[in-house]
Design an enzyme around this catalytic site. Structure first.
Site, PDB file in Angstrom:
ATOM      1  N   GLU A  31       0.855  -1.190   0.000  1.00 58.54           N
ATOM      2  CA  GLU A  31       0.000   0.000   0.000  1.00 58.54           C
ATOM      3  C   GLU A  31       0.891   1.240   0.000  1.00 58.54           C
ATOM      4  O   GLU A  31       1.792   1.348   0.818  1.00 58.54           O
ATOM      5  CB  GLU A  31      -0.926  -0.030   1.226  1.00 58.54           C
ATOM      6  CG  GLU A  31      -1.660   1.260   1.517  1.00 58.54           C
ATOM      7  CD  GLU A  31      -2.474   1.814   0.338  1.00 58.54           C
ATOM      8  OE1 GLU A  31      -3.270   1.076  -0.263  1.00 58.54           O
ATOM      9  OE2 GLU A  31      -2.279   3.005   0.019  1.00 58.54           O
ATOM     10  N   SER A  45     -20.648   6.593  -0.242  1.00 59.45           N
ATOM     11  CA  SER A  45     -21.964   6.701   0.412  1.00 59.45           C
ATOM     12  C   SER A  45     -22.209   5.591   1.424  1.00 59.45           C
ATOM     13  O   SER A  45     -23.168   5.665   2.195  1.00 59.45           O
ATOM     14  CB  SER A  45     -23.086   6.644  -0.628  1.00 59.45           C
ATOM     15  OG  SER A  45     -22.822   7.440  -1.741  1.00 59.45           O
ATOM     16  N   HIS A  49     -25.750  -1.554  -2.185  1.00 58.38           N
ATOM     17  CA  HIS A  49     -26.806  -1.409  -3.189  1.00 58.38           C
ATOM     18  C   HIS A  49     -27.563  -2.720  -3.382  1.00 58.38           C
ATOM     19  O   HIS A  49     -26.971  -3.807  -3.330  1.00 58.38           O
ATOM     20  CB  HIS A  49     -26.199  -0.971  -4.522  1.00 58.38           C
ATOM     21  CG  HIS A  49     -25.604   0.399  -4.471  1.00 58.38           C
ATOM     22  ND1 HIS A  49     -26.373   1.536  -4.406  1.00 58.38           N
ATOM     23  CD2 HIS A  49     -24.312   0.823  -4.445  1.00 58.38           C
ATOM     24  CE1 HIS A  49     -25.586   2.593  -4.362  1.00 58.38           C
ATOM     25  NE2 HIS A  49     -24.329   2.186  -4.365  1.00 58.38           N
ATOM     26  N   VAL A 172       4.127   1.103  -5.562  1.00 61.85           N
ATOM     27  CA  VAL A 172       4.674   0.295  -6.659  1.00 61.85           C
ATOM     28  C   VAL A 172       4.977   1.198  -7.846  1.00 61.85           C
ATOM     29  O   VAL A 172       4.121   1.981  -8.280  1.00 61.85           O
ATOM     30  CB  VAL A 172       3.661  -0.811  -7.048  1.00 61.85           C
ATOM     31  CG1 VAL A 172       4.119  -1.569  -8.278  1.00 61.85           C
ATOM     32  CG2 VAL A 172       3.443  -1.755  -5.868  1.00 61.85           C
ATOM     33  N   ARG A 311     -14.551   7.935  -7.974  1.00 66.77           N
ATOM     34  CA  ARG A 311     -14.918   6.600  -8.482  1.00 66.77           C
ATOM     35  C   ARG A 311     -13.920   6.217  -9.577  1.00 66.77           C
ATOM     36  O   ARG A 311     -13.544   7.070 -10.394  1.00 66.77           O
ATOM     37  CB  ARG A 311     -16.319   6.617  -9.092  1.00 66.77           C
ATOM     38  CG  ARG A 311     -17.416   7.132  -8.180  1.00 66.77           C
ATOM     39  CD  ARG A 311     -18.669   7.370  -9.006  1.00 66.77           C
ATOM     40  NE  ARG A 311     -19.747   8.003  -8.272  1.00 66.77           N
ATOM     41  CZ  ARG A 311     -19.884   9.320  -8.145  1.00 66.77           C
ATOM     42  NH1 ARG A 311     -18.989  10.143  -8.656  1.00 66.77           N
ATOM     43  NH2 ARG A 311     -20.900   9.818  -7.490  1.00 66.77           N
ATOM     44  N   ILE A 334     -13.666  -0.758 -10.155  1.00 65.87           N
ATOM     45  CA  ILE A 334     -14.639  -1.069  -9.092  1.00 65.87           C
ATOM     46  C   ILE A 334     -15.267   0.276  -8.659  1.00 65.87           C
ATOM     47  O   ILE A 334     -14.970   0.821  -7.592  1.00 65.87           O
ATOM     48  CB  ILE A 334     -13.969  -1.816  -7.914  1.00 65.87           C
ATOM     49  CG1 ILE A 334     -13.075  -2.969  -8.416  1.00 65.87           C
ATOM     50  CG2 ILE A 334     -15.025  -2.339  -6.935  1.00 65.87           C
ATOM     51  CD1 ILE A 334     -13.781  -4.080  -9.176  1.00 65.87           C
ATOM     52  N   SER A 336     -18.349   1.086  -7.986  1.00 69.18           N
ATOM     53  CA  SER A 336     -19.366   1.045  -6.929  1.00 69.18           C
ATOM     54  C   SER A 336     -19.605  -0.389  -6.523  1.00 69.18           C
ATOM     55  O   SER A 336     -19.765  -1.230  -7.390  1.00 69.18           O
ATOM     56  CB  SER A 336     -20.667   1.640  -7.441  1.00 69.18           C
ATOM     57  OG  SER A 336     -21.605   1.720  -6.389  1.00 69.18           O
TER      58      SER A 336
HETATM   59  C1  LIG Z   1     -18.646   9.453  -4.512  1.00 67.70           C
HETATM   60  C2  LIG Z   1     -18.607   7.974  -4.363  1.00 67.70           C
HETATM   61  C3  LIG Z   1     -19.692   7.267  -3.861  1.00 67.70           C
HETATM   62  C4  LIG Z   1     -19.657   5.894  -3.749  1.00 67.70           C
HETATM   63  N1  LIG Z   1     -20.685   5.240  -3.145  1.00 67.70           N
HETATM   64  C5  LIG Z   1     -20.648   3.898  -3.028  1.00 67.70           C
HETATM   65  C6  LIG Z   1     -21.672   3.195  -2.373  1.00 67.70           C
HETATM   66  O1  LIG Z   1     -22.582   3.780  -1.823  1.00 67.70           O
HETATM   67  N2  LIG Z   1     -21.615   1.856  -2.358  1.00 67.70           N
HETATM   68  C7  LIG Z   1     -20.594   1.161  -2.936  1.00 67.70           C
HETATM   69  O2  LIG Z   1     -20.598  -0.062  -2.932  1.00 67.70           O
HETATM   70  N3  LIG Z   1     -19.579   1.811  -3.515  1.00 67.70           N
HETATM   71  C8  LIG Z   1     -19.583   3.158  -3.563  1.00 67.70           C
HETATM   72  N4  LIG Z   1     -18.552   3.815  -4.130  1.00 67.70           N
HETATM   73  C9  LIG Z   1     -17.471   3.037  -4.704  1.00 67.70           C
HETATM   74  C10 LIG Z   1     -16.535   2.464  -3.653  1.00 67.70           C
HETATM   75  O3  LIG Z   1     -16.054   3.479  -2.831  1.00 67.70           O
HETATM   76  C11 LIG Z   1     -15.422   1.752  -4.409  1.00 67.70           C
HETATM   77  O4  LIG Z   1     -15.981   0.749  -5.205  1.00 67.70           O
HETATM   78  C12 LIG Z   1     -14.375   1.138  -3.510  1.00 67.70           C
HETATM   79  O5  LIG Z   1     -13.990   1.989  -2.487  1.00 67.70           O
HETATM   80  C13 LIG Z   1     -13.175   0.761  -4.359  1.00 67.70           C
HETATM   81  O6  LIG Z   1     -12.232   0.186  -3.527  1.00 67.70           O
HETATM   82  P1  LIG Z   1     -10.820  -0.199  -4.082  1.00 67.70           P
HETATM   83  O7  LIG Z   1     -10.165  -0.965  -3.026  1.00 67.70           O
HETATM   84  O8  LIG Z   1     -10.979  -0.829  -5.432  1.00 67.70           O
HETATM   85  O9  LIG Z   1     -10.095   1.210  -4.337  1.00 67.70           O
HETATM   86  P2  LIG Z   1      -9.401   2.182  -3.252  1.00 67.70           P
HETATM   87  O10 LIG Z   1     -10.158   2.265  -2.013  1.00 67.70           O
HETATM   88  O11 LIG Z   1      -9.108   3.459  -3.974  1.00 67.70           O
HETATM   89  O12 LIG Z   1      -8.043   1.432  -2.916  1.00 67.70           O
HETATM   90  C14 LIG Z   1      -6.958   1.418  -3.797  1.00 67.70           C
HETATM   91  C15 LIG Z   1      -5.694   1.458  -2.964  1.00 67.70           C
HETATM   92  O13 LIG Z   1      -4.569   1.293  -3.812  1.00 67.70           O
HETATM   93  C16 LIG Z   1      -3.529   2.117  -3.338  1.00 67.70           C
HETATM   94  N5  LIG Z   1      -2.588   2.361  -4.432  1.00 67.70           N
HETATM   95  C17 LIG Z   1      -2.789   3.082  -5.550  1.00 67.70           C
HETATM   96  N6  LIG Z   1      -1.680   3.095  -6.320  1.00 67.70           N
HETATM   97  C18 LIG Z   1      -0.754   2.341  -5.661  1.00 67.70           C
HETATM   98  C19 LIG Z   1       0.587   1.994  -5.939  1.00 67.70           C
HETATM   99  N7  LIG Z   1       1.232   2.430  -7.043  1.00 67.70           N
HETATM  100  N8  LIG Z   1       1.262   1.212  -5.054  1.00 67.70           N
HETATM  101  C20 LIG Z   1       0.649   0.768  -3.912  1.00 67.70           C
HETATM  102  N9  LIG Z   1      -0.627   1.103  -3.589  1.00 67.70           N
HETATM  103  C21 LIG Z   1      -1.323   1.863  -4.463  1.00 67.70           C
HETATM  104  C22 LIG Z   1      -4.255   3.372  -2.891  1.00 67.70           C
HETATM  105  O14 LIG Z   1      -3.479   4.164  -2.006  1.00 67.70           O
HETATM  106  C23 LIG Z   1      -5.504   2.799  -2.251  1.00 67.70           C
HETATM  107  O15 LIG Z   1      -5.349   2.575  -0.875  1.00 67.70           O
HETATM  108  C24 LIG Z   1     -18.534   5.195  -4.205  1.00 67.70           C
HETATM  109  C25 LIG Z   1     -17.434   5.900  -4.679  1.00 67.70           C
HETATM  110  C26 LIG Z   1     -17.447   7.276  -4.721  1.00 67.70           C
HETATM  111  C27 LIG Z   1     -16.240   8.022  -5.170  1.00 67.70           C
END
Ligand SMILES: Cc1cc2nc3c(=O)[nH]c(=O)nc-3n(C[C@H](O)[C@H](O)[C@H](O)COP(=O)(O)OP(=O)(O)OC[C@H]3O[C@@H](n4cnc5c(N)ncnc54)[C@H](O)[C@@H]3O)c2cc1C
Length: 336
Positions: A31, A45, A49, A172, A311, A334, A336
């Protein structure tokens, strides 16, 4: 050598780590920031869903309905709050009724349980603060709310307790193919060898994918701004209230949170900056204008903070969960 190197400690990377920890193997999560849950997973949010919104036939639709069904048990296992408060998608104009029906049909095709269209006095009894212009709504009893940080942290803690190593400040920046695996290099000069790599880097998943695989991927950050209201306003609605979705997603919602606050937002705007999480005067103005369409008398003088998240939008709008090349897996788009 690790069996699996996971890149990203958001909800996706930590859920994958937790699942893989059920098997024998050496697993690490790299991370780039100082903790888990610092990307999109901390600013959303918090809605589980029901699954009527995702286009029928997509992976997103299938996993949304299945994930919703799994969440009660998962929340119990992780000992985190989860409330199945139900959701309403409201229609504020007779002319929008065909669109509401289309969404309902999509939800039925996706297999969302208990979905029905409600109107009149039943709807007003369910939610007395709905705007006077609301003519009907899709009611989804399986919709729920969760605390996004508690979910992400609990998944990580559980994975960690079961042997997954978490390495922070590990951004990374290079990935090299080896015979039988990959060498994953970080900005701080460390290298980690893995038989397999999982890319769960959120809005940066395109950059990680493009370090190792072709054809290239592009993830566009789609910004969403919010306002959070005091607990005194938390019971203004009891279900999650959506307006009909538009081309940029599910529209502005009004929802209670699991901690008893009221949340209004988000906006949806495609931007270039993958770090662009500032709130804006225009964004917050838009929320104030749009939330009143579905719910009346929201006590906006009770706003205690505002925030924004990004998003991870991929052009086809579906999840990309697949082996992109030998031993390199994407968990991207991903949104949402
Ligand atoms: C406005 C908004 C509303 C939303 N509402 C909902 C909802 O109500 N319900 C729902 O299910 N989803 C919702 N979502 C979507 C949801 O937040 C995401 O689907 C989810 O958080 C994605 O998680 P993730 O782990 O894929 O990404 P992230 O949480 O972004 O995690 C990615 C991680 O990778 C790390 N990273 C990036 N680059 C590197 C690198 N080079 N080396 C090492 N680490 C790295 C980052 O620091 C981060 O910690 C919403 C999103 C937004 C923006």
């Amino acid at each position: 050598m690790y069996d699996v190197v996971i890149i990203g400690a958001g909800v996706s990377g930590c859920a994958i780590a937790r699942e893989l920890a059920k098997y024998r193997g050496r697993i690490c999560v790299l991370e780039r920031s100082e903790d888990v849950c610092t990307g999109t997973s901390k600013a959303n949010s918090g809605i589980i869903h029901a699954g009527h919104d995702a286009r029928h036939g997509t992976m997103k639709a299938r996993l949304n309905v299945r994930g919703n069904a799994m969440m009660g048990e998962t929340a119990k296992e992780l000992d985190i709050p989860f409330i199945r408060n139900g959701s309403l998608v409201v229609c504020t104009d007779e002319q929008q009724m065909p669109e509401l029906k289309r969404l309902y049909e999509n939800g039925i095709a996706n297999g969302v349980p208990g979905l029905r269209i409600v109107s009149g006095s039943e709807l007003r009894q369910m939610e007395p603060h709905l705007s006077d212009t609301v003519v009907a709504a899709i009611y989804a009893p399986t919709g729920g709310i969760i605390c996004p940080f508690e979910l992400n942290i609990a998944l990580a803690e559980n994975a960690c307790m079961n042997g997954v190593e978490f390495l922070f400040h590990a951004k990374v920046d290079r990935i090299r193919r080896l015979p039988g695996g990959y060498e994953v290099h970080t900005e701080s000069g460390q290298s980690y060898e893995g038989r397999t790599v999982v890319n769960a880097a959120g809005v940066y998943a395109d950059q990680i994918h493009n370090l190792a695989c072709s054809p290239p991927m592009e993830i566009v950050p789609r910004k969403g701004e919010y306002m959070l209201l005091d607990k005194a306003a938390g019971s203004h609605v009891s279900r999650t209230i959506f307006t009909l979705p538009g081309p940029y997603g599910k529209g502005v919602l009004v929802t209670p949170t699991v901690h008893g606050n009221l949340l209004v937002g988000p906006t949806a705007l495609d931007i270039q900056d993958k770090e662009g999480i500032q709130t804006t005067r225009e964004g917050l103005k838009k929320i104030k204008e749009q939330c009143g369409r579905a719910v009346k008398d929201i006590p906006m003088n009770q706003v205690i903070t505002s925030f924004a998240g990004l998003r991870a939008h991929e052009k086809d709008g579906d999840f990309i969960i697949r082996e992109a090349q030998d031993g390199f897996y994407d968990c991207a788009g991903i949104a949402s």
